[in-house]
Scaffold this motif. Structure first.
Motif, short mmCIF file in Angstrom:
data_model
loop_
_atom_site.label_atom_id
_atom_site.label_comp_id
_atom_site.label_asym_id
_atom_site.label_seq_id
_atom_site.Cartn_x
_atom_site.Cartn_y
_atom_site.Cartn_z
N ARG A 316 0.91 -1.31 -0.02
CA ARG A 316 0.06 -0.05 0.11
C ARG A 316 0.96 1.31 -0.02
O ARG A 316 1.83 1.46 0.70
CB ARG A 316 -0.99 -0.09 1.15
N GLU A 317 0.64 2.18 -0.95
CA GLU A 317 1.48 3.48 -1.01
C GLU A 317 1.23 4.33 0.15
O GLU A 317 0.00 4.51 0.45
CB GLU A 317 1.10 4.28 -2.48
N VAL A 318 2.19 4.61 0.77
CA VAL A 318 2.14 5.69 2.01
C VAL A 318 2.75 7.08 1.44
O VAL A 318 1.80 8.01 1.63
CB VAL A 318 2.80 5.45 3.11
N VAL A 319 3.83 7.18 0.85
CA VAL A 319 4.05 8.47 0.47
C VAL A 319 4.50 8.57 -1.03
O VAL A 319 5.35 7.55 -1.49
CB VAL A 319 5.82 8.75 1.13
N PRO A 320 3.65 9.15 -1.71
CA PRO A 320 3.73 9.04 -3.18
C PRO A 320 4.97 9.73 -3.81
O PRO A 320 5.74 10.53 -3.24
CB PRO A 320 2.31 9.86 -3.40
N GLU A 321 5.39 9.30 -4.94
CA GLU A 321 6.47 9.82 -5.67
C GLU A 321 6.02 11.56 -6.04
O GLU A 321 4.89 11.96 -6.44
CB GLU A 321 6.43 9.25 -7.24
N ASP A 322 7.15 12.26 -5.75
CA ASP A 322 7.17 13.51 -6.18
C ASP A 322 7.68 13.60 -7.74
O ASP A 322 8.80 13.39 -8.12
CB ASP A 322 8.00 14.23 -5.26
N PRO A 323 7.08 14.11 -8.63
CA PRO A 323 7.37 14.29 -10.03
C PRO A 323 8.73 15.15 -10.29
O PRO A 323 9.41 15.20 -11.26
CB PRO A 323 6.19 14.84 -10.87
N GLY A 324 8.98 16.16 -9.13
CA GLY A 324 10.05 17.11 -9.61
C GLY A 324 11.29 16.81 -8.73
O GLY A 324 12.04 17.40 -8.81
N ALA A 325 11.04 15.87 -7.77
CA ALA A 325 12.41 15.26 -6.69
C ALA A 325 12.41 14.01 -6.65
O ALA A 325 11.45 13.32 -6.59
CB ALA A 325 12.01 16.21 -5.25
N THR A 326 13.66 13.69 -6.32
CA THR A 326 13.99 12.20 -6.01
C THR A 326 14.04 11.76 -4.56
O THR A 326 14.74 12.56 -3.86
CB THR A 326 15.45 11.88 -6.66
N LEU A 327 13.24 10.69 -4.23
CA LEU A 327 13.22 10.47 -2.94
C LEU A 327 14.54 9.42 -2.39
O LEU A 327 14.60 8.46 -3.08
CB LEU A 327 12.07 9.70 -2.59
N ASP A 328 15.38 10.25 -1.70
CA ASP A 328 16.83 9.52 -1.60
C ASP A 328 16.86 8.68 -0.57
O ASP A 328 17.50 7.59 -0.52
CB ASP A 328 17.72 10.51 -1.41
N GLY A 329 16.18 8.87 0.79
CA GLY A 329 16.30 8.35 2.16
C GLY A 329 15.11 8.27 2.72
O GLY A 329 14.39 9.26 2.49
N PHE A 330 14.93 7.59 3.76
CA PHE A 330 13.74 7.42 4.68
C PHE A 330 14.23 6.54 5.95
O PHE A 330 15.21 5.71 5.98
CB PHE A 330 12.72 6.84 4.08
N THR A 331 13.55 6.99 6.87
CA THR A 331 13.57 6.20 8.26
C THR A 331 12.28 6.25 8.87
O THR A 331 11.61 7.12 8.78
CB THR A 331 14.77 6.89 8.97
N VAL A 332 12.36 5.14 9.52
CA VAL A 332 11.04 4.64 10.49
C VAL A 332 11.05 4.68 11.79
O VAL A 332 12.07 4.03 12.13
CB VAL A 332 10.02 3.61 9.80
N GLY A 333 10.60 5.89 12.41
CA GLY A 333 10.81 5.80 13.97
C GLY A 333 9.47 6.08 14.73
O GLY A 333 8.75 6.00 14.29
N GLY A 334 9.86 6.38 16.22
CA GLY A 334 8.68 6.69 17.07
C GLY A 334 8.31 5.30 17.69
O GLY A 334 9.43 4.32 17.95
N THR A 335 7.30 5.10 17.97
CA THR A 335 6.79 4.00 18.79
C THR A 335 5.55 2.97 18.08
O THR A 335 5.20 3.72 17.05
CB THR A 335 6.14 4.25 20.34
N ALA A 336 5.36 2.10 18.53
CA ALA A 336 4.24 1.22 17.92
C ALA A 336 2.97 1.99 17.81
O ALA A 336 2.18 1.92 16.83
CB ALA A 336 3.77 -0.16 18.55
#
Length: 689
Positions: A316-336
């Motif tokens: 399931r898509e959560v963060v969609p593609e941005d047509p003008g920028a490249t998604l380089d990195g990501f991290t998932v944090g916080g709590t359950a």
């Protein structure tokens, strides 16, 4: 492939090594300097000695050489930290001190710091620290080192109590991933290597102090040729194995639940295999599997699924593609209960940082960055704190910390000094390539200097244009030193790179590589037409795949510029598959075995264009070569230098021993950068302010 070969007399005379002409796909291809591929031959050694003498004589006449070296040394004289890694009761980080050549691996605590590993213990300065990974309980650290720039090193395990190895090192690793098993499973980890005995490539399980009677276990063997394996352990439970196909945009992924299987025999289920896509997985504190992926998104998006049902049909898509920028990195944090996604995007070299809701991708907040620079390698801690690197053209790399829910960062460590950087002005223009494609060009100058179009100034034009990698504007002491001396610095976002997504990459790769060359030529023409510089003030600069690009542009358009700096370049595109790691790059460049690929390669191959271009007046060229280079073999700059000299061009070769394509001592990096930019200054007329 139609192939025949004949030796012919070398132009150097009867006693010189023989030249070669091969017939490839019905076409004769001369290779008069193949003898320079033999590194150890007396003829090659004598030839290199003569090039060294010529280079030293020329360098002694460059007026800005010492001034640039001094300025670069001043600019890098700051402590440089890695992201801190907390394992058990210990915190680990590396720091390169302001006066040091190499970073040291430290253990940090309330009672101060302790050095665990220092590459400077090698008195010859030839050892580099390539990678390190602590065990989950902080008792051990796996440390990877290499010597002489070969990037073929060893993996040793150190005790954090004593700092001593606990067993004999594993040989033959090359930037291997290390994935420690969690507490309660014994001291063991997965790693990647190529077995020295049978050539198998894959993922292995190593158990500490097992002895010869219990050899390492191959848990995943790569079946396809020219793939690069990888391994990660998510949440101490989910084993992820990857295979990257060459250096293209295809990565196969598998996942195994170690809670349901033995670590020696994991049951690997495919995430995606055979798709023209690359994905990076992460496990959130909510137990879900998040994937940054190009599947269905040229510039990448983030999807989520249950790790027990990992195939794309369940994504399931959560963060969609941005047509003008490249998604380089990501991290998932916080709590359950309070999970948060933080993503970094690059828009024409400048990073953006945003936090998103994990269920609907809603943007929770924009995270502040200190300037228009590069944010990279975001990591999350268990309390939701986000850490990442930040750098820009005038700011040395620093570690930023974002407390949970906040948008403003603080520096880590808090005691780190914050020198005031000079203000650098950035502007972006676009030029029209031969086929009408609009190519962005970014130009940097000091804010205190005159407006960009008021007066032409010596300008370095840089390009890379390979492997789908976007240009990012991090810190470069050499660029800043050039700007402080009164020059301009430009970056051409040519096709073949990743600035416009996957299609932008593919339109400048393989048989389309000539488009990247034409884009660079158009960028040079646009800088001259726009009044940024004259042709006599323009120097092209690129390294590795970028070195290929600048040499090809100069060979196709010798009148384009005054000078070229090509560092560790590819040059002979007929032989590239036989040199260094070239066989891994056929997805990027094509293969000589295919007639159409061969025709495309030969059309822009700098070495062959120069061999066929006698009578042309080429720009002055400085090539650099590294004897220990196991990526782009140093035969490329050697042969290219010989070809240019044979065509009557002014070509210098700066050749180094005991270093390679990757990390090197800071003092040697300063010398290299000062020489390259002093050459550019001398050839473009840059004078001291």
């Amino acid at each position: 492939m139609a192939f025949s070969r004949q030796d012919i007399a070398h132009p150097g005379g009867r006693d010189a090594p023989a030249s070669i002409v091969e017939t490839l796909h019905g076409r004769p291809v001369a290779d008069p300097y193949r003898w320079l591929e033999d590194t150890g031959s007396p003829a090659t050694r004598r030839w290199l000695e003569e090039r060294e003498r010529e280079f030293r004589e020329a360098a002694s006449t460059w007026p800005l050489r010492e001034r640039l070296a001094t300025r670069i040394r001043q600019l890098v004289s700051t402590d440089l930290w890695s992201l801190p890694v907390r394992r058990g009761p210990r915190t680990f980080a590396t720091r390169r001190d302001s006066d040091a050549d190499h970073p040291r691996l430290l253990i940090l605590g309330g009672d101060g710091e302790r050095v665990l590993f220092d590459p400077a213990s090698d008195p010859g300065g030839r050892t580099t620290l390539d990678a390190w990974e602590p065990s989950p309980n902080g008792v051990y650290v796996a440390v990877q080192t290499s010597t002489g720039g070969t990037e073929r090193g060893e993996l040793r395990v150190l005790s954090t109590e004593t700092g001593l190895p606990v067993e004999e090192p594993i040989q033959g690793v090359r930037y291997s991933n290390v994935a420690w098993l969690g507490d309660g499973r014994g001291a063991a980890f997965y790693y990647v290597r190529r077995d020295d005995h049978d050539g198998r490539r894959g993922v292995w399980l190593h158990r500490l102090n097992a002895g010869p009677a219990r050899p390492d276990i191959l848990v995943h063997a790569c079946t396809a040729a020219r793939t690069v394996p990888g391994v990660r352990l998510l949440g101490d439970r989910w084993l992820v194995v990857s295979e990257s196909h060459g250096t293209g945009h295809r990565t196969d992924l598998w996942i195994a639940d170690l809670g349901e299987a033995s670590p020696q025999r994991p049951s690997l289920a495919p995430i995606h295999v055979g798709e023209e896509a690359e994905s990076e997985p992460a496990l959130g504190p909510d137990g879900r599997l998040y994937l940054r992926t190009t599947l269905g998104a040229q510039r990448r998006r983030v999807c989520v699924t249950d790790p027990a049902t990992p195939d794309p049909a369940h994504w399931r898509e959560v963060v969609p593609e941005d047509p003008g920028a490249t998604l380089d990195g990501f991290t998932v944090g916080g709590t359950a209960r309070n999970t948060e996604l933080v993503v970094t995007r690059t828009r024409l070299g400048v990073s953006e940082l945003t936090a998103h809701h994990p269920h609907d991708g809603h943007t929770l907040r924009q995270l502040d960055l200190p300037g228009e620079g590069m944010a990279s390698h975001p990591e999350s801690e268990t309390d939701g704190t986000v850490l990442l690197y930040y750098a820009d053209v005038a700011t040395q790399q620093v570690v930023l910390v974002y407390p949970p829910g906040e948008h403003r960062p603080r520096r880590w460590p808090e005691t780190a000094p914050t020198p005031e950087p000079p203000t650098v002005r950035r502007s972006t223009t676009r030029c029209g390539s031969l086929d009408g494609t609009r190519v962005p060009v970014t130009v940097f100058s000091l804010a205190s200097a005159r407006a960009p179009r008021e007066e032409p100034a010596p300008t370095i034009l840089h390009a890379y244009g390979g492997f789908g990698r976007p240009r990012q504007f991090g810190f470069s002491a050499t660029v800043l030193a050039w700007l402080l001396a009164g020059g301009r610095y430009a970056v051409a976002h040519v096709r073949g790179g990743g600035d416009g997504g996957r299609e932008w990459h593919l339109s400048g790769a393989g048989r389309n590589k000539i488009n990247a060359v034409r884009d660079l030529i158009a960028a040079g023409d646009s800088l001259v037409a726009g009044g940024y510089c004259s042709r006599e003030q323009l120097c092209l600069s690129g390294g590795s795949a970028g070195g290929l690009l600048v040499l090809a542009a100069a060979a196709l358009r010798p009148d384009l510029c005054a000078a070229v700096v090509a560092s560790a370049p590819l040059a002979d595109m007929v032989r590239f598959e036989r040199l260094g790691l070239g066989s891994m790059w056929t997805r990027e460049f094509g293969t000589v075995a295919d007639a159409d690929d061969f025709a495309a390669l030969l059309a822009y191959s700098p070495y062959h264009r120069v061999l066929d271009g006698h009578g042309c007046r080429y720009p002055d060229v400085l090539l650099t070569g590294f004897h220990g280079d196991t990526r782009t073999d140093a035969a490329h700059p050697r042969k290219m230098c010989a070809a240019l000299r044979g065509a009557g061009a002014s070509a210098l070769l700066r050749y180094e021993y005991d270093v390679g394509h990757g990390p090197r001592p800071v003092t040697r990096a300063i010398d290299l950068a000062a020489d390259a930019h002093a050459f550019a200054a001398a050839r473009t007329g840059l004078r001291p302010r």
